[in-house]
Motif scaffolding. Structure first.
Motif, short mmCIF file in Angstrom:
data_model
loop_
_atom_site.label_atom_id
_atom_site.label_comp_id
_atom_site.label_asym_id
_atom_site.label_seq_id
_atom_site.Cartn_x
_atom_site.Cartn_y
_atom_site.Cartn_z
N ASN A 44 0.59 -1.56 0.10
CA ASN A 44 0.37 -0.31 0.21
C ASN A 44 0.71 1.02 0.02
OD1 ASN A 44 -2.74 -0.98 -0.04
ND2 ASN A 44 -2.70 -1.10 2.25
N ASP A 45 1.82 1.00 0.22
CA ASP A 45 3.39 2.40 0.23
C ASP A 45 3.20 2.29 -1.37
OD1 ASP A 45 5.28 3.57 0.85
OD2 ASP A 45 6.27 2.86 1.99
N PRO A 46 3.47 3.40 -1.88
CA PRO A 46 4.04 2.81 -3.73
C PRO A 46 5.20 3.48 -3.90
CG PRO A 46 2.65 5.34 -2.70
CD PRO A 46 2.35 4.07 -1.58
N GLY A 47 5.71 3.66 -2.45
CA GLY A 47 7.60 4.07 -2.22
C GLY A 47 8.49 2.76 -2.54
N SER A 48 7.22 1.68 -2.16
CA SER A 48 8.57 0.52 -0.96
C SER A 48 9.22 0.39 -2.34
CB SER A 48 7.56 0.24 -0.50
OG SER A 48 6.55 -0.83 -1.25
N GLU A 49 9.87 -0.80 -2.20
CA GLU A 49 10.58 -1.78 -2.65
C GLU A 49 9.20 -2.54 -3.68
OE1 GLU A 49 14.91 -4.00 -3.31
OE2 GLU A 49 13.73 -3.86 -1.56
N VAL A 50 8.67 -3.02 -3.02
CA VAL A 50 8.22 -4.00 -3.49
C VAL A 50 6.49 -3.87 -4.10
CG1 VAL A 50 7.77 -5.93 -1.43
CG2 VAL A 50 6.76 -3.80 -1.51
N SER A 51 6.28 -2.71 -3.98
CA SER A 51 4.93 -2.36 -5.07
C SER A 51 6.11 -1.73 -6.60
CB SER A 51 5.01 -0.23 -3.72
OG SER A 51 4.06 -0.91 -3.23
N ARG A 52 7.08 -0.64 -5.87
CA ARG A 52 7.71 -0.88 -7.44
C ARG A 52 8.79 -2.16 -8.09
NH1 ARG A 52 13.43 -1.16 -9.03
NH2 ARG A 52 13.78 -2.02 -6.76
N LEU A 53 8.81 -3.04 -7.75
CA LEU A 53 8.74 -4.65 -8.73
C LEU A 53 7.62 -5.06 -9.02
CD1 LEU A 53 11.39 -5.90 -5.70
CD2 LEU A 53 11.89 -5.09 -7.96
N LEU A 54 6.24 -4.66 -8.44
CA LEU A 54 5.49 -5.54 -9.15
C LEU A 54 4.93 -4.67 -9.89
CD1 LEU A 54 3.69 -6.64 -5.48
CD2 LEU A 54 4.38 -7.84 -7.30
#
Lengths: 177, 313
Positions: free
Chosen positions: A145-155
């Protein structure tokens, strides 16, 4: 906003060394014969044109978790960040959740409760144990749910899949392909 | 030809497709269905013919329901990893969990079936009761009360019988079980095995004929439901077809078709049809086959269901 913890694993980097399996057993005192995560190596193709994909598997902390639905005592429940957790005190060891899990991610602990991956919630949503020891840094964990997180970026930037999407449980463990 | 080889690098026992449910669960499902069947059959008899004479044996058969259910509950209790935590089932009600429904349904079963069975005691059996229990039996035997108890007993018995199948069919993770047919199938099989068990006792000739006729109808229904069960599996997705293959050509084929289809359904169907036409058979052979078939149905489905999966690797 409430965090939504997910795990993202890079199948292009995983070398199936099983460090994640060993550290999980050490960190979580997983008994002999039980595993909270495990590694699968899948070979596809026609000789000599073969490709191998390595995957580190665990509980998928599904958005629609049949283990929670089928638990008669409420032992399997929704934990922090949308994870799926087991209350060891409430668990009677009826094994309904084992039947209900399409991923066979659960096992009976010798002390009688059902056990599985917790996304290392005892670490309060920081790095998971498997993530810290992965020599190829193929395991990523964080808040989707954090657009700046690494998982968000990878997905957002990489092709990814989940295991057995047809089971309809909306897994939260994603595999980069 | 494309190769798709999965090599599991870590030999994890829970990935070796071990069975986590052993003999206890099929025994519980069988005895639960049997109890449900007895509750329904004894109640329907009262509702259809309230003034009719019932043999002493038939009246006493009402007591078989709580007896076999208790043995089944004991088997279920043995299956729990933490047996002394069983009260936890009653500290929560989980509407989506069939096992939670089952736990609460059982609370309704015992008082209802006990009151109904008490009302069925007559003569020397009622005289042996303690005065307070005799007063309860007199109250439960009053026509208006008896009718209400019989309705309640039949309704709760139906719920119990269906629940034994729904307990498995709620598991979408196991493609073999994931079928709405299992509830009605286990209910019908429960009725059929109950009629068979009652035929083993010395009921009078009229009751015996009635039970045989009913059993014949229930076996026909069971055959139809089994057909629908397989149709559902074999016209479904690749996953459900693979699950069906466990019983149709796979490792459970011989036992399923030998014990359930041939021994538990086909032979009794043929034998009871012959008896209907006046051929006298053995009193215990066909009922015993039906009972073995009923137990085998649950035993094999529980085992094969655990071997069926989405292959989520």
């Amino acid at each position: 906003m409430e965090p939504r913890y997910v795990m993202v694993l890079d199948t292009r980097r995983c070398v199936a060394c099983s460090a994640c399996v060993i550290v999980c057993k050490t960190e979580n005192d997983v008994p002999e014969g039980g595993f909270r995560d495990w590694v699968v190596s899948e070979t596809r193709g026609r000789f000599p044109a073969l490709s191998t994909e390595n995957r580190s598997l665990r509980c998928n902390h599904c958005a629609f978790a049949p283990c929670i639905d089928n638990c008669p005592t409420g032992a399997s429940h929704r934990g922090p960040g949308g994870t799926v957790q087991i209350d060891r005190v409430k668990c009677t060891g009826c094994k309904n959740c084992i039947s209900a899990c399409p991923y066979d991610a659960r096992f009976v602990h010798p002390r009688g409760f059902i056990d599985k991956c917790t996304f290392c919630m005892h670490r309060k949503g920081a790095y998971t144990a498997c993530q810290t020891v992965c020599p190829t840094e193929c395991i990523h964990f964080g808040d989707a749910n954090d657009p700046g997180s690494e998982v968000s970026r990878l997905l957002a930037t990489r092709d990814h899949k989940v295991v057995a999407p047809e089971a309809g449980t909306r897994p939260r463990v994603h595999y980069l392909v | 030809m494309a190769m798709n080889e999965i090599e599991i690098l870590k030999a994890t026992p829970h990935l070796a497709r071990e069975h986590w449910w052993g003999w206890e669960i099929p025994v519980y499902l069988f005895l639960g269905g049997l109890a449900a069947g007895i509750m329904i059959l004894t109640s329907v008899r009262v509702l259809r013919d309230p003034e009719g004479e019932r043999s002493e044996t038939f009246r006493l058969l009402s007591w078989l329901a709580p007896l076999v259910l208790s043995i089944g509950m004991f088997a279920l209790w043995l299956d729990l990893e933490r047996r002394w935590d069983v009260p936890r089932f009653y500290l929560a009600f989980r509407p989506k969990a069939p096992m939670s429904w089952g736990a609460w349904i059982l609370l309704a079963v015992y008082p209802l079936v006990a009151l109904f069975a008490l009302g069925e005691l007559r003569g020397r059996w009622r005289d042996r009761l303690a005065p307070r229990l005799r007063a309860v039996a007199d109250w439960a035997d009053a026509p208006a009360i008896k009718r209400r108890l019989a309705w309640g007993n039949a309704a709760v018995g139906t719920l119990l019988g269906i629940y034994t199948g729904v307990l498995l069919s709620a598991m979408s993770a196991r493609p073999l079980w994931s079928s709405a047919v299992l509830g009605p199938l286990f209910l019908t099989s429960g009725g059929s095995t109950a009629a068979a068990l009652m035929l083993l006792f010395r009921v009078d000739e009229r009751e015996r004929r009635g039970l045989s006729k009913l059993d014949l109808g229930l076996i026909c229904m069971e055959v139809a439901l089994l057909g629908l069960f397989f149709l559902n599996l074999m016209t479904g997705s690749d996953t459900s077809q693979r699950a069906g293959g466990l019983l149709l050509g796979g490792p459970y084929t011989a036992s399923f078709f030998g014990l359930v289809v041939f021994g538990g359904l086909a032979v009794p169907l043929f034998g009871e049809a012959r008896e209907m036409r006046g051929h006298n058979g053995s009193r215990w052979f066909l009922p015993l086959l039906i009972l073995i078939g009923g137990l085998a149905l649950r035993w094999i489905l529980v085992a094969a269901g655990q071997a069926s999966s989405w292959n989520a690797l």
